[in-house]
Design a protein around this motif. Structure first.
Motif, PDB file in Angstrom:
ATOM      1  N   ALA A  14     -10.029  69.597  84.488  1.00 48.24           N
ATOM      2  CA  ALA A  14     -11.596  69.116  84.180  1.00 48.24           C
ATOM      3  C   ALA A  14     -10.659  67.661  84.801  1.00 48.24           C
ATOM      4  O   ALA A  14      -8.950  67.042  84.303  1.00 48.24           O
ATOM      5  CB  ALA A  14     -12.186  69.125  83.804  1.00 48.24           C
ATOM      6  N   GLY A  15     -11.328  66.835  85.280  1.00 41.78           N
ATOM      7  CA  GLY A  15     -10.583  65.815  85.447  1.00 41.78           C
ATOM      8  C   GLY A  15      -9.800  65.759  87.175  1.00 41.78           C
ATOM      9  O   GLY A  15      -9.440  64.388  87.294  1.00 41.78           O
ATOM     10  N   ARG A  66     -18.127  61.410  94.220  1.00 40.91           N
ATOM     11  CA  ARG A  66     -16.948  61.883  93.510  1.00 40.91           C
ATOM     12  C   ARG A  66     -16.361  63.238  94.635  1.00 40.91           C
ATOM     13  O   ARG A  66     -15.135  63.739  95.166  1.00 40.91           O
ATOM     14  CB  ARG A  66     -17.082  63.450  92.309  1.00 40.91           C
ATOM     15  CG  ARG A  66     -17.765  62.819  91.169  1.00 40.91           C
ATOM     16  CD  ARG A  66     -17.911  63.569  89.420  1.00 40.91           C
ATOM     17  NE  ARG A  66     -18.821  64.533  90.384  1.00 40.91           N
ATOM     18  CZ  ARG A  66     -18.249  65.705  90.327  1.00 40.91           C
ATOM     19  NH1 ARG A  66     -16.761  66.443  90.099  1.00 40.91           N
ATOM     20  NH2 ARG A  66     -19.672  66.194  90.424  1.00 40.91           N
ATOM     21  N   PHE A  67     -16.643  63.489  95.411  1.00 41.76           N
ATOM     22  CA  PHE A  67     -16.876  64.831  96.088  1.00 41.76           C
ATOM     23  C   PHE A  67     -16.851  63.828  98.300  1.00 41.76           C
ATOM     24  O   PHE A  67     -17.578  62.879  98.435  1.00 41.76           O
ATOM     25  CB  PHE A  67     -17.992  65.711  96.301  1.00 41.76           C
ATOM     26  CG  PHE A  67     -17.423  66.917  95.667  1.00 41.76           C
ATOM     27  CD1 PHE A  67     -16.753  66.404  94.433  1.00 41.76           C
ATOM     28  CD2 PHE A  67     -17.971  68.384  95.692  1.00 41.76           C
ATOM     29  CE1 PHE A  67     -16.198  67.648  93.485  1.00 41.76           C
ATOM     30  CE2 PHE A  67     -17.768  68.573  95.071  1.00 41.76           C
ATOM     31  CZ  PHE A  67     -17.210  69.001  93.771  1.00 41.76           C
ATOM     32  N   SER A  84     -11.991  64.318  90.182  1.00 42.91           N
ATOM     33  CA  SER A  84     -13.235  64.261  89.615  1.00 42.91           C
ATOM     34  C   SER A  84     -14.187  65.640  88.724  1.00 42.91           C
ATOM     35  O   SER A  84     -14.635  65.489  88.497  1.00 42.91           O
ATOM     36  CB  SER A  84     -14.007  62.881  88.979  1.00 42.91           C
ATOM     37  OG  SER A  84     -13.302  62.205  89.376  1.00 42.91           O
ATOM     38  N   LEU A  85     -12.789  66.125  88.802  1.00 43.98           N
ATOM     39  CA  LEU A  85     -14.007  68.063  89.366  1.00 43.98           C
ATOM     40  C   LEU A  85     -13.992  67.828  87.362  1.00 43.98           C
ATOM     41  O   LEU A  85     -13.397  67.496  86.855  1.00 43.98           O
ATOM     42  CB  LEU A  85     -13.172  68.921  89.636  1.00 43.98           C
ATOM     43  CG  LEU A  85     -12.634  69.199  90.949  1.00 43.98           C
ATOM     44  CD1 LEU A  85     -11.282  69.845  90.972  1.00 43.98           C
ATOM     45  CD2 LEU A  85     -14.282  69.990  91.576  1.00 43.98           C
ATOM     46  N   ILE A  86     -15.490  68.979  87.370  1.00 44.81           N
ATOM     47  CA  ILE A  86     -15.724  69.410  85.995  1.00 44.81           C
ATOM     48  C   ILE A  86     -15.790  71.053  85.933  1.00 44.81           C
ATOM     49  O   ILE A  86     -15.961  71.366  86.729  1.00 44.81           O
ATOM     50  CB  ILE A  86     -17.044  68.384  85.829  1.00 44.81           C
ATOM     51  CG1 ILE A  86     -18.014  68.663  86.582  1.00 44.81           C
ATOM     52  CG2 ILE A  86     -17.229  66.279  85.840  1.00 44.81           C
ATOM     53  CD1 ILE A  86     -19.683  68.685  86.542  1.00 44.81           C
ATOM     54  N   VAL A 117     -12.706  75.313  87.375  1.00 48.92           N
ATOM     55  CA  VAL A 117     -12.555  74.070  86.805  1.00 48.92           C
ATOM     56  C   VAL A 117     -11.857  74.602  85.086  1.00 48.92           C
ATOM     57  O   VAL A 117     -13.671  74.973  84.689  1.00 48.92           O
ATOM     58  CB  VAL A 117     -13.056  72.914  86.932  1.00 48.92           C
ATOM     59  CG1 VAL A 117     -12.676  71.754  86.707  1.00 48.92           C
ATOM     60  CG2 VAL A 117     -13.606  73.035  88.849  1.00 48.92           C
ATOM     61  N   SER A 118     -10.789  74.261  84.894  1.00 49.88           N
ATOM     62  CA  SER A 118     -10.771  73.961  83.328  1.00 49.88           C
ATOM     63  C   SER A 118     -11.009  73.331  82.734  1.00 49.88           C
ATOM     64  O   SER A 118     -10.898  71.816  82.797  1.00 49.88           O
ATOM     65  CB  SER A 118      -9.584  75.371  82.533  1.00 49.88           C
ATOM     66  OG  SER A 118      -8.561  73.934  83.383  1.00 49.88           O
TER      67      SER A 118
END
Length: 119
Positions: A14-15, A66-67, A84-86, A117-118
Motif C-alpha cells: 500500500a502506498g 492517483r492514476f 498511492s495504491l490502496i 496491494v498488500s
C-alpha cells in the motif's frame, strides 16, 4: 479484430506504484475508446480510466488524483500509472477497446493482469 495484451501487474505494498501496459494490434478505426477496467474478487467489473477520441479522458472517482492514463499512438500502447495504491485496488486489471458501428458497439478485452496491494 483487435488484440490486446496487458502487462505490468504484480504485488505491491500500500502506498506503492505500478505501471500497467496494454499492447494493441489489429484493425484501425476513426473513432474508438480504449481504457482500463478492473474486477476485484466478489465484485463486478468496473471502469477505471478511459481515453475516448470523441469524449476525452475519464477517471473513476476512486482513482482520481492517483492514476494517470496515457497512450502512445505510434506504438499502439496504452498505459496506466497507478500511484498511492490502496488494498482496495487489488483486482485483475483489463484493457478494453471499443468502437461504434452504427447502433452496435464492438468491444475487445485483454486477458487481464493481476494487481495485488498488500496492507
Amino acid at each position: 479484430e483487435v488484440h490486446l495484451v496487458e502487462s505490468g501487474g504484480g504485488l505491491v505494498q500500500a502506498g506503492g506504484s505500478l505501471r500497467l501496459s496494454c499492447a494493441a494490434s489489429g484493425s484501425t478505426f476513426d473513432d474508438y475508446s480504449i481504457g482500463w477496467w478492473r474486477e476485484a474478487p466478489g465484485k463486478e467489473r468496473e471502469g477505471v480510466s478511459c481515453i475516448s477520441l470523441s469524449d476525452g479522458t475519464y477517471y473513476a472517482d476512486s482513482v482520481k488524483g492517483r492514476f494517470t492514463v496515457s497512450s502512445d499512438v505510434a506504438k499502439n500502447m496504452l498505459y496506466l500509472q497507478m500511484n498511492s495504491l490502496i488494498p482496495g485496488g487489488t483486482a485483475v486489471y483489463y484493457c478494453r477497446f471499443a468502437y461504434g458501428d452504427g447502433c452496435i458497439e464492438h468491444t475487445y478485452w485483454g486477458q487481464g493482469t493481476q494487481v495485488t496491494v498488500s496492507s
